[in-house]
Design a protein around this motif. Structure first.
Motif, PDB file in Angstrom:
ATOM      1  N   LEU A   1       4.832  10.497   3.993  1.00  0.00           N
ATOM      2  CA  LEU A   1       5.952   9.565   4.098  1.00  0.00           C
ATOM      3  C   LEU A   1       5.907   8.457   3.064  1.00  0.00           C
TER       4      LEU A   1
ATOM      5  N   PHE B   1       2.842  -1.035  -2.058  1.00  0.00           N
ATOM      6  CA  PHE B   1       2.676   0.297  -2.613  1.00  0.00           C
ATOM      7  C   PHE B   1       3.945   0.599  -3.409  1.00  0.00           C
TER       8      PHE B   1
ATOM      9  N   ARG C   1      13.387   7.283 -10.456  1.00  0.00           N
ATOM     10  CA  ARG C   1      14.354   8.358 -10.609  1.00  0.00           C
ATOM     11  C   ARG C   1      15.161   8.235 -11.903  1.00  0.00           C
TER      12      ARG C   1
ATOM     13  N   SER D   1      11.003   8.613   5.796  1.00  0.00           N
ATOM     14  CA  SER D   1      10.093   8.236   4.720  1.00  0.00           C
ATOM     15  C   SER D   1      10.085   6.722   4.581  1.00  0.00           C
ATOM     16  N   LEU D   2       8.926   6.143   4.310  1.00  0.00           N
ATOM     17  CA  LEU D   2       8.867   4.698   4.069  1.00  0.00           C
ATOM     18  C   LEU D   2       9.507   4.317   2.746  1.00  0.00           C
ATOM     19  N   THR D   3       9.704   5.296   1.873  1.00  0.00           N
ATOM     20  CA  THR D   3      10.134   5.003   0.500  1.00  0.00           C
ATOM     21  C   THR D   3      11.172   6.003   0.000  1.00  0.00           C
ATOM     22  N   HIS D   4      12.190   6.247   0.798  1.00  0.00           N
ATOM     23  CA  HIS D   4      13.217   7.193   0.342  1.00  0.00           C
ATOM     24  C   HIS D   4      13.746   6.738  -1.018  1.00  0.00           C
ATOM     25  N   ARG D   5      13.708   7.633  -1.984  1.00  0.00           N
ATOM     26  CA  ARG D   5      13.978   7.197  -3.358  1.00  0.00           C
ATOM     27  C   ARG D   5      15.434   6.838  -3.606  1.00  0.00           C
ATOM     28  N   ASP D   6      16.316   7.154  -2.677  1.00  0.00           N
ATOM     29  CA  ASP D   6      17.682   6.654  -2.817  1.00  0.00           C
ATOM     30  C   ASP D   6      17.759   5.142  -2.586  1.00  0.00           C
TER      31      ASP D   6
ATOM     32  N   GLN E   1      11.673   1.588  -4.269  1.00  0.00           N
ATOM     33  CA  GLN E   1      10.556   2.091  -5.081  1.00  0.00           C
ATOM     34  C   GLN E   1       9.211   1.887  -4.415  1.00  0.00           C
ATOM     35  N   GLY E   2       9.230   1.398  -3.174  1.00  0.00           N
ATOM     36  CA  GLY E   2       7.940   1.173  -2.541  1.00  0.00           C
ATOM     37  C   GLY E   2       8.063   0.511  -1.198  1.00  0.00           C
ATOM     38  N   VAL E   3       6.922   0.138  -0.664  1.00  0.00           N
ATOM     39  CA  VAL E   3       6.861  -0.456   0.671  1.00  0.00           C
ATOM     40  C   VAL E   3       5.819  -1.570   0.654  1.00  0.00           C
TER      41      VAL E   3
ATOM     42  N   MET F   1      12.224  -3.906  -1.254  1.00  0.00           N
ATOM     43  CA  MET F   1      11.422  -2.776  -0.790  1.00  0.00           C
ATOM     44  C   MET F   1      11.409  -2.737   0.733  1.00  0.00           C
TER      45      MET F   1
END
Lengths: 261, 261
Positions: free
Chosen positions: A98, A148, A154, B136-141, B144-146, B169
């Motif tokens: 995740l 992180f 992208r 996801s903690l970081t869906h790329r849509d 860029q991070g968490v 984020m």
């Protein structure tokens, strides 16, 4: 009737393989692999994980740079197709599934297709990097947290490094080795060049290598030591508390331990 | 000569117990527990972990609010004393030992005392919270991070919420339930009140409960649902991709699943 409609729908398990050492898999992950029928394996995952899935057909679906990669959409179709044929599919991702790695898109595809899924968490490589250095990511003398962040965006743009630096938190930078010099220079516009920094390549695997320095010199030190991807870049005052470089090292007999510059 | 000098020095393993479910321990952790002589156990760790350490003397060293707590310095002395007597000590910490939880101070104490140590990573509860939500903690849509941040600071001050919000984020806020209303209000000065948010209590354990909403209403929703500590607060557009609430839920038969507001 075809073979699809005859079978029950299988499940897809998004499984976190951790940083490399198979002992860093969870018990839950080991159990899921032991009963898996199909295993879809990413490039960066330790291939020996296949030994934990003796009944499974292993399919490599790596996506690393350039040639012979498997498009994301095809991976998603594969998962759905095998599940609909009644197979229990384990989709193995490095680190924790995740954090980065496009789990969001895969979950959405499974959801759209009505395929039941389960997620098995794991150890992300920044944690393994910190363990190798003997350091907390969030020593409370220095910070309130850790960021992180992936340096690989992208649209080929950059994360907002000044905003990240302004938080004064530990930075754990993934996929940053190809631009380490530039990103350290940008961070040094906000943070002191003396801010402790480290690079850990193949963190949490038998190939682990690491170098410790400062924001001002870590790019050069990593290059001099020949460290490249995959690696975690750690930046922040908390990282200055690292003690493995100076003392005990669990891997000392097999790993090159690079001393603080 | 006393019993201290006669014995070899044992080792101390800082061991990550993960979020609660014993199946989320790593294989490495299970092996370390199986051979442990002394186990020092934090309050928030699932007490059933003792079943994995059949040879060990189990010592509870919880530090939670107020009475009957064990001071940090005493815990550090205990670890050193038992190791010097030749015991292999396993110090069990919830989540990942290197995220919050004062591992930095314990590592420094071991280092000063010359006691060899090992660190075993684990699953931090924010990852388990995301798994429960199917996100996801970081869906790329979306990001860029968490950022993993604790709301419980040493000096009772607050993290710099505006700086954290400015990064755009995902925020994974630990130990924030006692001030959830105020911190959400502060974040809403930078972020939209419509920003997706979730609270997951006892993430990754059999007691897991969760509620989904927005930055503007999550505090009220969590209160209405009776959710309190220990819980993870997740904030960010990526969290809006959560799908477990709307569809498949591995725990649906045993857990109250609270629907999106």
């Amino acid at each position: 009737m075809n073979d699809t409609t005859n079978a029950r729908t299988g499940t897809v398990t998004l499984l976190s393989a951790g940083p490399g050492d198979l002992d860093l898999l969870t018990l839950k992950a080991a159990k899921a692999l032991a009963r898996a029928g199909i295993v879809l394996l990413d490039d960066l995952v330790n291939p020996e994980i296949a030994t934990l899935a003796p009944q499974a057909r292993i399919i490599r679906v790596g996506k690393r740079g350039g040639c012979r990669s498997t498009p994301q959409a095809f991976i998603e179709r594969l998962m759905v197709r095998y599940a609909r044929k009644g197979h229990d599919v384990v989709r193995v991702k490095g680190g924790d599934a995740l954090l980065f790695g496009r789990a969001g898109e895969e979950l959405a595809a499974l959801h759209r297709a009505g395929v039941p899924f389960e997620i098995v968490n794991g150890v992300s490589s920044a944690f393994a990097a910190a363990a190798g250095l003997g350091v907390s990511l969030t020593h409370r003398d220095h910070c309130q947290g850790v960021i992180f962040v992936t340096a690989h965006l992208r649209d080929h743009s950059e994360p907002d490094w000044p905003a990240l630096a302004a938080t004064r938190m530990t930075l754990a930078i993934y996929m940053g080795m190809s631009r380490i010099e530039g990103l350290c220079a940008t961070l040094a516009q906000t943070l002191s060049r003396q801010t402790p920094a480290a690079v850990v390549q193949w963190a949490g695997s038998a190939q682990e290598r690491r170098v410790m320095g400062t924001l001002g010199n870590i790019a050069a030190l990593a290059q001099a030591a020949g460290l490249g991807s995959p690696a975690i870049i750690l930046v922040g005052d908390a990282i200055g508390e690292a003690i493995s470089l100076d003392s005990f090292d669990a891997h000392a007999t097999t790993l090159p331990v690079l001393r603080r510059a």
